[in-house]
Write a protein that holds these residues in place. Structure first.
Motif, PDB file in Angstrom:
ATOM      1  N   ALA A  71      42.532  42.645  45.532  1.00  0.00           N
ATOM      2  CA  ALA A  71      41.218  42.571  44.912  1.00  0.00           C
ATOM      3  C   ALA A  71      40.932  43.021  43.394  1.00  0.00           C
ATOM      4  O   ALA A  71      40.462  42.586  42.637  1.00  0.00           O
ATOM      5  N   ALA A  72      41.637  43.981  43.145  1.00  0.00           N
ATOM      6  CA  ALA A  72      41.871  44.866  41.956  1.00  0.00           C
ATOM      7  C   ALA A  72      42.643  43.654  41.034  1.00  0.00           C
ATOM      8  O   ALA A  72      42.031  43.949  39.689  1.00  0.00           O
ATOM      9  N   VAL A  73      43.652  43.307  41.416  1.00  0.00           N
ATOM     10  CA  VAL A  73      44.510  42.435  40.538  1.00  0.00           C
ATOM     11  C   VAL A  73      43.393  41.073  40.143  1.00  0.00           C
ATOM     12  O   VAL A  73      43.552  40.792  38.830  1.00  0.00           O
ATOM     13  N   VAL A  74      42.927  40.703  41.039  1.00  0.00           N
ATOM     14  CA  VAL A  74      42.140  39.482  40.649  1.00  0.00           C
ATOM     15  C   VAL A  74      41.017  39.821  39.755  1.00  0.00           C
ATOM     16  O   VAL A  74      40.731  39.051  38.901  1.00  0.00           O
ATOM     17  N   ALA A  75      40.372  40.792  39.931  1.00  0.00           N
ATOM     18  CA  ALA A  75      39.075  41.606  39.028  1.00  0.00           C
ATOM     19  C   ALA A  75      39.649  41.765  37.752  1.00  0.00           C
ATOM     20  O   ALA A  75      39.184  41.344  36.907  1.00  0.00           O
ATOM     21  N   ILE A  76      40.758  42.359  37.654  1.00  0.00           N
ATOM     22  CA  ILE A  76      41.399  42.557  36.244  1.00  0.00           C
ATOM     23  C   ILE A  76      41.579  41.112  35.626  1.00  0.00           C
ATOM     24  O   ILE A  76      41.336  41.087  34.379  1.00  0.00           O
ATOM     25  N   GLY A  77      42.387  40.502  36.178  1.00  0.00           N
ATOM     26  CA  GLY A  77      42.533  38.999  35.682  1.00  0.00           C
ATOM     27  C   GLY A  77      41.161  38.341  35.209  1.00  0.00           C
ATOM     28  O   GLY A  77      41.235  37.681  34.367  1.00  0.00           O
ATOM     29  N   SER A  78      40.254  38.481  36.164  1.00  0.00           N
ATOM     30  CA  SER A  78      39.116  37.780  35.648  1.00  0.00           C
ATOM     31  C   SER A  78      38.513  38.366  34.564  1.00  0.00           C
ATOM     32  O   SER A  78      37.690  37.751  33.512  1.00  0.00           O
ATOM     33  N   ALA A  79      38.444  39.716  34.440  1.00  0.00           N
ATOM     34  CA  ALA A  79      37.930  40.404  33.467  1.00  0.00           C
ATOM     35  C   ALA A  79      38.690  39.857  31.951  1.00  0.00           C
ATOM     36  O   ALA A  79      38.146  39.754  30.788  1.00  0.00           O
ATOM     37  N   ILE A  80      39.887  39.924  32.216  1.00  0.00           N
ATOM     38  CA  ILE A  80      40.813  39.682  30.945  1.00  0.00           C
ATOM     39  C   ILE A  80      40.609  37.917  30.708  1.00  0.00           C
ATOM     40  O   ILE A  80      40.613  37.752  29.326  1.00  0.00           O
ATOM     41  N   ALA A  83      45.334  51.003  57.788  1.00  0.00           N
ATOM     42  CA  ALA A  83      45.207  51.539  56.404  1.00  0.00           C
ATOM     43  C   ALA A  83      46.145  50.937  55.486  1.00  0.00           C
ATOM     44  O   ALA A  83      45.644  50.690  54.094  1.00  0.00           O
ATOM     45  N   SER A  84      47.368  50.300  55.832  1.00  0.00           N
ATOM     46  CA  SER A  84      48.285  49.760  54.883  1.00  0.00           C
ATOM     47  C   SER A  84      47.673  48.526  54.484  1.00  0.00           C
ATOM     48  O   SER A  84      47.790  48.097  53.267  1.00  0.00           O
ATOM     49  N   LEU A  85      47.061  47.732  55.410  1.00  0.00           N
ATOM     50  CA  LEU A  85      46.628  46.375  55.235  1.00  0.00           C
ATOM     51  C   LEU A  85      45.354  46.325  54.410  1.00  0.00           C
ATOM     52  O   LEU A  85      45.155  45.859  53.420  1.00  0.00           O
ATOM     53  N   ALA A  86      44.533  47.719  54.700  1.00  0.00           N
ATOM     54  CA  ALA A  86      43.347  47.814  53.576  1.00  0.00           C
ATOM     55  C   ALA A  86      43.846  48.066  52.157  1.00  0.00           C
ATOM     56  O   ALA A  86      43.151  47.515  51.460  1.00  0.00           O
ATOM     57  N   LEU A  87      44.850  49.043  51.848  1.00  0.00           N
ATOM     58  CA  LEU A  87      45.162  49.114  50.602  1.00  0.00           C
ATOM     59  C   LEU A  87      45.653  47.910  50.054  1.00  0.00           C
ATOM     60  O   LEU A  87      45.792  47.599  48.742  1.00  0.00           O
ATOM     61  N   ALA A  88      46.461  47.046  50.795  1.00  0.00           N
ATOM     62  CA  ALA A  88      46.879  45.716  50.352  1.00  0.00           C
ATOM     63  C   ALA A  88      45.823  44.854  49.949  1.00  0.00           C
ATOM     64  O   ALA A  88      46.114  44.307  48.521  1.00  0.00           O
ATOM     65  N   LEU A  89      44.936  44.779  50.722  1.00  0.00           N
ATOM     66  CA  LEU A  89      43.822  43.935  50.384  1.00  0.00           C
ATOM     67  C   LEU A  89      43.014  44.585  48.940  1.00  0.00           C
ATOM     68  O   LEU A  89      42.548  43.603  48.223  1.00  0.00           O
ATOM     69  N   ALA A  90      42.690  45.663  49.012  1.00  0.00           N
ATOM     70  CA  ALA A  90      41.996  46.254  47.959  1.00  0.00           C
ATOM     71  C   ALA A  90      43.058  46.127  46.524  1.00  0.00           C
ATOM     72  O   ALA A  90      42.361  45.870  45.494  1.00  0.00           O
ATOM     73  N   GLY A  91      44.098  46.344  46.522  1.00  0.00           N
ATOM     74  CA  GLY A  91      45.039  46.202  45.635  1.00  0.00           C
ATOM     75  C   GLY A  91      45.004  44.868  44.892  1.00  0.00           C
ATOM     76  O   GLY A  91      44.856  44.128  44.027  1.00  0.00           O
TER      77      GLY A  91
END
Length: 81
Positions: free
Chosen positions: A35-44, A25-33
C-alpha cells in the motif's frame, strides 16, 4: 504421565499460536508495504501530470471587433475570439 501430556499439549498450543501470530503480522506488514509503494507511486505520478491552465475572457475597451486568433500551444488548440 497425565501432567506431561498436558504440558506438551500446552507447549504445542502456544507454539501454534505464536506461529499464527507471526504469519499474520508478516502478512500485515507485506500488505502495508504494498500500500505504501502504491501511494508513493500515485503521488509521484500526480506530480508529473500537467495542471490545467485557467483562461479568462477579456472585453475590448474600445468596442472594436477583434480578429479571431487560433494557435496550438502543444497541449491543445486555442481559439481566441
Amino acid at each position: 504421565m497425565q501432567s506431561i501430556r498436558s504440558v506438551l499439549f500446552t507447549a504445542v498450543a502456544i507454539t501454534v499460536t505464536l506461529v499464527a501470530f507471526v504469519f499474520t503480522a508478516s502478512l500485515a506488514l507485506a500488505l502495508a508495504g504494498i500500500a505504501a509503494v502504491v501511494a508513493i507511486g500515485s503521488a509521484i505520478a500526480a506530480k508529473f501530470n500537467r495542471r490545467p491552465v485557467h483562461v479568462h475572457a477579456r472585453t475590448n475597451p474600445t468596442g472594436a471587433e477583434r480578429e479571431m486568433r487560433i494557435w496550438n500551444d502543444g497541449r491543445g488548440t486555442i481559439i481566441d475570439l
